[in-house]
Design an enzyme around this catalytic site. Structure first.
Site, PDB file in Angstrom:
ATOM      1  CG  ASN A   6      -1.768   1.195   1.379  1.00  0.00           C
ATOM      2  OD1 ASN A   6      -1.857   1.998   0.445  1.00  0.00           O
ATOM      3  ND2 ASN A   6      -2.417   1.343   2.529  1.00  0.00           N
ATOM      4  CG  HIS A  91      -6.175   1.987   4.905  1.00  0.00           C
ATOM      5  ND1 HIS A  91      -5.754   2.989   5.749  1.00  0.00           N
ATOM      6  CD2 HIS A  91      -5.161   1.082   4.850  1.00  0.00           C
ATOM      7  CE1 HIS A  91      -4.535   2.697   6.180  1.00  0.00           C
ATOM      8  NE2 HIS A  91      -4.147   1.549   5.650  1.00  0.00           N
ATOM      9  CD  GLU A 160      -3.915  -2.377   7.240  1.00  0.00           C
ATOM     10  OE1 GLU A 160      -2.757  -2.520   6.847  1.00  0.00           O
ATOM     11  OE2 GLU A 160      -4.605  -1.391   6.940  1.00  0.00           O
ATOM     12  N   GLY A 222       4.702   1.313   4.963  1.00  0.00           N
ATOM     13  CA  GLY A 222       6.064   1.872   4.964  1.00  0.00           C
ATOM     14  C   GLY A 222       7.112   0.984   4.311  1.00  0.00           C
TER      15      GLY A 222
HETATM   16  P1  PGA Z   1       2.415   0.329   7.711  1.00  0.00           P
HETATM   17  O1  PGA Z   1       0.990   0.593   7.017  1.00  0.00           O
HETATM   18  O2  PGA Z   1       2.958  -0.956   7.160  1.00  0.00           O
HETATM   19  O3  PGA Z   1       3.220   1.534   7.362  1.00  0.00           O
HETATM   20  O4  PGA Z   1       2.142   0.216   9.191  1.00  0.00           O
HETATM   21  C1  PGA Z   1       0.105  -0.463   6.771  1.00  0.00           C
HETATM   22  C2  PGA Z   1      -1.175   0.049   6.182  1.00  0.00           C
HETATM   23  O5  PGA Z   1      -1.631   1.133   6.587  1.00  0.00           O
HETATM   24  O6  PGA Z   1      -1.777  -0.588   5.306  1.00  0.00           O
END
Ligand code: PGA
Length: 242
Positions: A6, A91, A160, A222
């Site tokens: 993402n 999301h 998440e 990230g």
């Molecule tokens: P992250 O984001 O890996 O930076 O924690 C995950 C996401 O929001 O899908």
């Protein structure tokens, strides 16, 4: 398994070319799919440049309306015409900054299914809910309110936890296993359902996450922007299958 990057509101056209160069010699395993979710204007370019490498493309969001006077929104029809296989729905950043509710998520996911796009419905609890120890109930409610009626296949749930996104902190592995299990039980009537984990996945914690039998991949923010890390995470998923 699905390894999904993402990109959020990051990266540009030139990064798609960089990514293409980096994956030129990279062998994808047909048991582990790789997908990226760039910003809307990059989708078509990404599809053109990356589909020969069998990398799937997904949108980060969509409208819950088919068409009409919704300035700034993007329709599932366009997402389908571009050739996206997936679309993220609900999301936590969309829920927070664009008021996407469970009701919205259900409507948008229902529309996506009519175009044969697989919705990746994002669910997850806040720290407050977690501290109250009502996470399972909260997730069950989210699932019941977000999942389209009469769906029998073609769905992915991304678990998440809000407090894990972009923080470097993840739940312990047993917690991830258990919550995924709750989701799988809740939706056991859906054929080939995948439940993927997201929130601070990196190339250090990923192998332990992929070892969990209830985890079918990851949604990576990230670490998907650093292509070497993203590919290392992908390799770790492949290792888990062998
Ligand atoms: P992250 O984001 O890996 O930076 O924690 C995950 C996401 O929001 O899908």
């Amino acid at each position: 398994m699905l390894i999904a990057g993402n990109w959020k509101m990051n990266l540009k056209y030139e990064d798609i070319i960089n990514f293409k160069d980096i994956i030129f010699d990279f062998k994808l395993d047909n048991r582990v799919e790789m997908a990226i979710f760039p910003q809307f204007p990059l989708l078509y370019f990404a599809k053109k440049n990356l589909s020969d490498h069998n990398i799937k493309i997904g949108a980060q969001a969509c409208s819950a309306h088919l068409k009409g006077a919704y300035t700034g929104d993007v329709s599932v029809e366009i997402i389908s015409d571009i050739g996206c296989k997936y679309c993220l729905v609900g999301h936590s950043e969309r829920r927070e900054f664009h008021n996407e509710t469970n009701d919205f998520v259900k409507k948008a996911s229902t529309l996506l299914l009519t175009k044969n796009i697989v919705p990746i419905i994002c669910v997850g609890e806040s720290l407050e809910i977690r501290n109250k120890k009502v996470t399972n109930q909260f997730i069950k409610n989210q699932i019941r309110e977000c999942v389209p009626d009469k769906i029998s296949s073609n769905l992915i749930i991304a678990y998440e936890p809000l407090w894990a996104i972009g923080t470097g902190i993840i739940p312990n592995y047993e917690e991830i296993f258990n919550i995924h299990n709750v989701i799988l039980n809740e939706l056991s009537y859906i054929e080939n359902l995948k439940v993927i984990y997201g929130g601070s996945v990196n190339n250090e914690n990923c192998s332990k996450i992929f070892e969990l039998k209830t985890v079918h991949g990851a949604l990576i923010g990230g670490s998907s922007l650093k292509f070497k890390d993203f590919l290392a995470i992908y390799k770790s998923a492949v290792k888990q299958i062998i």
